[in-house]
Structures are given as structure tokens and as C-alpha cells.
Design a protein around this motif. Structure first.
Motif, short mmCIF file in Angstrom:
data_model
loop_
_atom_site.label_atom_id
_atom_site.label_comp_id
_atom_site.label_asym_id
_atom_site.label_seq_id
_atom_site.Cartn_x
_atom_site.Cartn_y
_atom_site.Cartn_z
N SER A 78 0.91 -1.22 -0.03
CA SER A 78 0.14 -0.11 0.04
C SER A 78 0.78 1.35 0.05
CB SER A 78 -0.83 -0.04 1.13
OG SER A 78 -1.78 -0.94 1.10
N VAL A 79 1.99 1.29 0.77
CA VAL A 79 2.68 2.57 0.87
C VAL A 79 3.55 2.46 -0.46
CG1 VAL A 79 4.74 3.53 1.94
CG2 VAL A 79 3.06 2.33 3.34
N LEU A 80 4.14 1.52 -1.15
CA LEU A 80 4.72 1.57 -2.28
C LEU A 80 3.89 2.05 -3.28
CD1 LEU A 80 6.74 -2.02 -2.55
CD2 LEU A 80 7.73 0.37 -2.66
N ASN A 81 2.69 1.89 -3.35
CA ASN A 81 1.66 2.11 -4.35
C ASN A 81 1.50 3.92 -4.45
OD1 ASN A 81 0.97 0.01 -5.78
ND2 ASN A 81 -0.71 -0.66 -4.11
N PHE A 82 1.60 4.27 -2.96
CA PHE A 82 1.63 5.59 -2.84
C PHE A 82 2.93 6.30 -3.43
CE2 PHE A 82 -1.46 5.19 0.91
CZ PHE A 82 -2.64 5.90 0.13
N LEU A 83 3.95 5.80 -3.21
CA LEU A 83 5.16 6.31 -3.53
C LEU A 83 5.63 6.18 -5.04
CD1 LEU A 83 7.54 4.99 -0.54
CD2 LEU A 83 6.36 7.20 -0.78
N LEU A 84 4.58 5.14 -5.70
CA LEU A 84 5.10 4.98 -7.11
C LEU A 84 4.24 5.90 -8.05
CD1 LEU A 84 5.22 1.06 -7.20
CD2 LEU A 84 6.89 2.64 -7.95
N ASP A 85 3.34 6.51 -7.26
CA ASP A 85 2.40 7.56 -7.87
C ASP A 85 3.28 8.59 -8.35
OD1 ASP A 85 0.36 9.38 -9.00
OD2 ASP A 85 -0.92 8.76 -7.38
#
Length: 528
Positions: A386-393
Motif C-alpha cells: 500500500s505504501v509502495l503504491n503511494f510512492l510509485l504515483d
């Protein structure tokens, strides 16, 4: 009217942009210890030792009750601990044990709830009073503020538990690999810009158990003198020869590299099988950054390998939160082994190794952490994803980018003001770990207690975690902190700093926080 609003906004933007400057810099500050503080600190330890030896004598003759361990080692057995370590624990650490191991009763966000406890036997034991203390939290490594119990990440974690449970109850090479684990490793490789990545359930073990699978007998490890214990343990377990170079000193490293290549292995002088340079991205006790461009230059020049521990820098450094590689704008392929943990910026647990596919495939089948350890808990994996998806945006207005920018702003704002107030602050200007020097062991305890009395929870550290005279408080900044929180902490730090005579910097003469704020307001008005 609109013109006035626009000018005012431009003025605020001017100040904000000045605070948000995040250009890579080698500038680090390590102010010399004032002679008076060094004298009083050494004297403090002398007195503590004299009274400690006297009390040990009283305990030996049963005049004073021994409350600690009194069991002697059986004849012929190696001592379980060194005598001075035990002496220090009894006579120094015991006096300030209330400042450590404090239990919490909430998520470690921008604020934290601590359980109140008291002692009736001078810190040998504690009992809870059923009261709690709410305080601003500057002790947790919650860099991006994801350590929370609400929001998208928490919701995703709750939804995964009914589907996959909380444990795989197996290692990755048996029945412990889920599609969720593969998804994590794929996202992680994409985020880091590497060919492949592998995740582990414990950050400490990621270093301690993987370094031995990369190097062994006949190899040479060049390790920074301030590397974390997990790196030191991994290096020792590997069986490789270890040489230490001075912290962040590229001249010292190059000299060791040159000498090692010229002389080869001890006795027979054959060439080393491998030379591995091990460094950290952000050093959590010093607040310093590794000089990655220089390290890459040296490793290429001498054909060595580079192992980079990004435990404290991944998520917290760089415009995209991709660690010191992002901060220095380096190519991830120039670092042979990328290591990091999920326990800080990701608010989860575990660690990872990333790099070439051949490296990761080798680790999968040879590392004890991969073969014997239980694979990561599914809810923990979901939190990281979930955090990675935020950072990949890549959207500049995305949640991940906002948090990265907020942490960078908080870091600059807090560091600058603490320094201007006259505190002796160590480290890099862009490091979210901000050590301020306390020196004396009595101040280590007093600062911790006085800050908590005023509603601020901090971590203070001293010998043996630091050199004898360099005890310090370590402020850990987070995107969860608001400007109001930081202003309150700075006001309280000023009050406690004066109480303990801490504002001793010769580079920045002592000034009040209010004076610094007024100066900034005047600068703002002049630009409106």
C-alpha cells in the motif's frame, strides 16, 4: 485586492521554497566538544565509577543488598558478559533506566500515548499507575507518517486478514510463498529501479544473514566505522577479512583499498576473491549521509563491490523517496547490493535485498534468512504494498509526494532553528535524524525527563552506544508532524536547554526561538 493576495502568496511561497531547498550537499556539521563540557563529563564518569566501586564493595560484604544478577559463572566457562558491562549496567544505566524501554499505548504517529510507570526500588522494577501521558512523538522512525490506524493502508491491511490470515507458518522454500509476496518483490524492484528484489521478515536479519551468503573466506570487507550492529554481525559471520575505514572519509577508504589490492591476502598474498565496501545511506546516530558519488567512483576505480544499507534513507531521502541513490541522482545499477528495511518509512516490518537478477537468485537459495525463516506475514506485506503504491504515483499532488515534501520541509525547518538557537547539532542538513549534543550522562536523563514533563517524547543516548563524552538526544522527524508541533517542541527545547546549559554552540551564538521567528516574519514582509 487580488493583487495583494497574489503578492502575499508569493511572499509565503518565497519562504517555503527557501525552506524546501533540497539540493544535494556534502556539507555536514560536527562541532568540536567544548573543553568545559568534556571536563565535566569526564569528572561525572569518574565520580560515578568511584561510587560504583564503593557500592560494589558494600554489596560484596552484604552491607548493601544486591538486586541484580548475583550468579557467578561455573568454573571453566567463558564469562557471559564483561565485568565492566555489568558494572556500568548496575551503577549507571540502572539510575536512568526510567528513560528507556517506555511502553506505548497508541500508534507511534505525530503524537504518542505512553503508559505511566513508577519505581519503588530505584529503577530495578516498575509498576504501572493506570495513567497515560500524551506527548508529541520525536522518538519513532515514522518518517513518512504511515504508522497510523486509519486511512487507505490500514483499510487494506484489515481486508487482507480474512483472506490470507496473519501468518504463512512456513518458509519461502516450502509453503510460505504467496502471490502477495511476489507482487511485493515485483513492485519493490520497480520502485528501486533494479532487475530483481527479495523481501525478508526481519530487518536486522536481512544484513546479518545475507552478507555471509555474498562474501566468505578469502574475501575482504571494508566497513565504515559507524556501521550498524547488524552489518558488523553479518561481516563477522561471513568469515571474510574485515578492515575498518574512518567514517565517511574517502581518503581513508581509498588508502585501505590500494593497500589491500597491493598486498593481497595475508601470508600467501594472493588476490582477494572479492572486495566488498559496506556503508549506510543515513547513519542514525550521527545524522550523516554517505558520499555515494565518491563511493561509486572508488568502487569502479578499484573494481570492488558496493553494499548500501538504506534502512534510514529509503522513503525519507530524495525527491521520489527512493533513498540516497535518488538524493544524489545516481544510477541504481552502480550499487551492487541495495539493502533496506520496511520498519521505518513503510511503518511495517522486515527488509529487502535488491540488485541484479543473478544476485537475488543466488540469495534465494543460499541465504539462511530465505531458507529457514518464516516468510513475511500477509498483513505486513499488504501494508508495504500500500505504501509502495503511494510512492510509485508520479503525480506531484499524490499522497506519497506530499508526505515526502512535508518530511523534507520539516527537516530543514527544525534543523535550521535548532542550530540557530545555539544547540550543537550533528549531521547532514537534509537528514531527518537530528542529533543534538548533551554530553554528560546526568543531562541524558534530565533532558529526557524534563521534555516528557512538558509533553514531548524523545530518545536520548549515551555510552556505550556513543563515545564516552558525546551523549545526545536524537530527534526523529516525521511527515506526521505539523509546523505547530515543531514550534512547540522548539519552544520547550529552548526552555529545557537553558535549564541544562545545553546551548553552547560557538558557530551559532544562543538566540531565542521567538527572535528567530520574528526575523523570518520580517524577511517574509520584505518579500511581499
Amino acid at each position: 485586492s487580488n493583487d495583494k493576495i497574489k503578492k502575499r502568496q508569493n511572499g509565503y511561497n518565497y519562504i517555503q521554497e527557501k525552506q524546501k531547498q533540497h539540493l544535494p550537499s556534502y556539507d555536514e556539521i560536527y562541532e568540536e566538544t567544548p573543553l568545559t563540557e568534556a571536563f565535566w563529563t569526564y569528572l561525572n564518569y569518574v565520580i560515578l565509577n568511584l561510587f560504583g566501586w564503593f557500592r560494589d564493595l558494600l554489596r560484596k560484604f552484604r552491607i548493601e543488598t544486591r538486586k541484580g544478577s548475583a550468579e557467578d559463572n561455573p568454573p571453566g566457562f567463558v564469562s557471559l558478559y564483561q565485568s565492566y558491562e555489568s558494572f556500568y549496567t548496575r551503577n549507571v544505566y540502572g539510575r536512568i533506566a526510567d528513560c528507556f524501554n517506555r511502553p506505548i499505548a497508541s500508534v507511534p504517529g505525530g503524537e504518542v500515548t505512553l503508559l505511566d510507570r513508577v519505581t519503588d526500588d530505584y529503577n530495578w522494577s516498575f509498576r504501572y499507575t493506570k495513567d497515560t501521558i500524551r506527548a508529541i512523538n520525536l522518538g519513532s522512525y515514522n518518517y513518512l507518517g504511515f504508522a497510523d490506524n486509519n486511512g487507505k493502508c490500514s483499510q487494506n491491511v484489515l481486508e487482507i486478514i480474512p483472506k490470507l490470515g496473519v501468518s504463512t507458518a512456513s518458509s519461502t522454500q516450502e509453503f510460505g510463498t504467496l502471490s502477495l509476496h511476489r507482487k511485493l518483490e515485483s513492485l519493490l524492484a520497480r520502485f528501486l529501479g533494479t532487475e530483481e528484489a527479495i523481501a525478508f521478515g526481519m530487518g536486522f536479519a536481512t544484513n546479518a544473514l545475507n552478507i555471509p551468503s555474498i562474501v566468505g573466506k578469502g574475501c575482504l570487507i571494508l566497513s565504515d566505522e559507524l556501521n550498524h550492529t547488524s552489518l558488523v554481525l553479518g561481516a563477522r559471520l561471513s568469515g571474510a577479512t574485515i578492515k575498518i575505514f574512518k567514517h565517511n572519509d574517502m581518503a581513508s577508504l581509498e588508502r585501505k583499498l590500494r593497500e589491500s589490492i597491493v598486498n593481497g591476502q595475508p601470508r600467501h598474498h594472493r588476490p582477494w576473491r572479492k572486495i566488498l565496501i559496506i556503508v549506510e545511506g543515513v547513519y542514525s546516530m550521527e545524522g550523516s549521509l554517505c558520499k555515494l558519488p565518491d563511493l561509486i567512483r572508488l568502487k569502479k576505480k578499484y573494481k570492488a563491490y558496493l553494499y548500501l544499507d538504506e534502512a534510514h534513507s529509503i522513503g525519507a531521502m530524495g525527491a521520489r523517496g527512493r533513498g540516497v541513490i535518488d538524493y544524489w541522482n545516481c544510477d541504481p545499477n552502480d550499487v551492487d547490493v541495495l539493502m533496506g528495511t520496511f520498519t521505518k518509512s513503510f511503518a511495517a516490518a522486515g527488509g529487502y535485498i535488491a540488485g541484479k537478477k543473478e544476485l537475488v537468485d543466488h540469495i534465494r537459495v543460499t541465504s539462511h534468512a530465505a531458507v529457514y525463516a518464516t516468510s513475511m506475514s500477509p498483513p505486513v506485506v499488504e501494508q508495504i504494498i500500500s505504501v509502495l503504491n503511494f510512492l510509485l504515483d508520479e503525480n506531484e499532488n499524490s499522497e506519497g509526494r506530499k508526505r515526502i515534501a512535508q518530511l523534507a520541509w520539516n527537516t530543514r525547518y527544525f534543523r535550521e532553528r535548532l542550530s540557530k538557537m545555539g544547540f550543537i547539532v550533528y549531521g547532514h542538513p537534509h537528514s531527518p535524524v537530528v542529533p543534538a549534543l548533551l554530553y554528560s550522562p546526568s543531562k541524558i536523563a534530565a533532558f529526557n525527563r524534563e521534555m516528557l514533563k512538558r509533553g514531548v517524547a524523545v530518545v536520548t543516548v549515551g555510552f556505550p552506544a556513543t563515545p564516552l563524552v558525546l551523549g545526545r538526544v536524537r530527534f526523529c522527524l516525521s511527515a506526521a508532524h505539523t509546523k505547530e508541533m515543531l514550534d512547540k517542541v522548539l519552544n520547550i527545547a529552548e526552555e529545557v536547554g537553558d535549564l541544562l546549559n545545553m546551548r553552547l554552540s560557538k558557530l551559532n551564538p544562543k538566540r531565542s526561538f521567538q527572535e528567530i521567528q520574528n526575523e523570518d516574519n520580517d524577511e517574509l514582509k520584505s518579500n511581499i
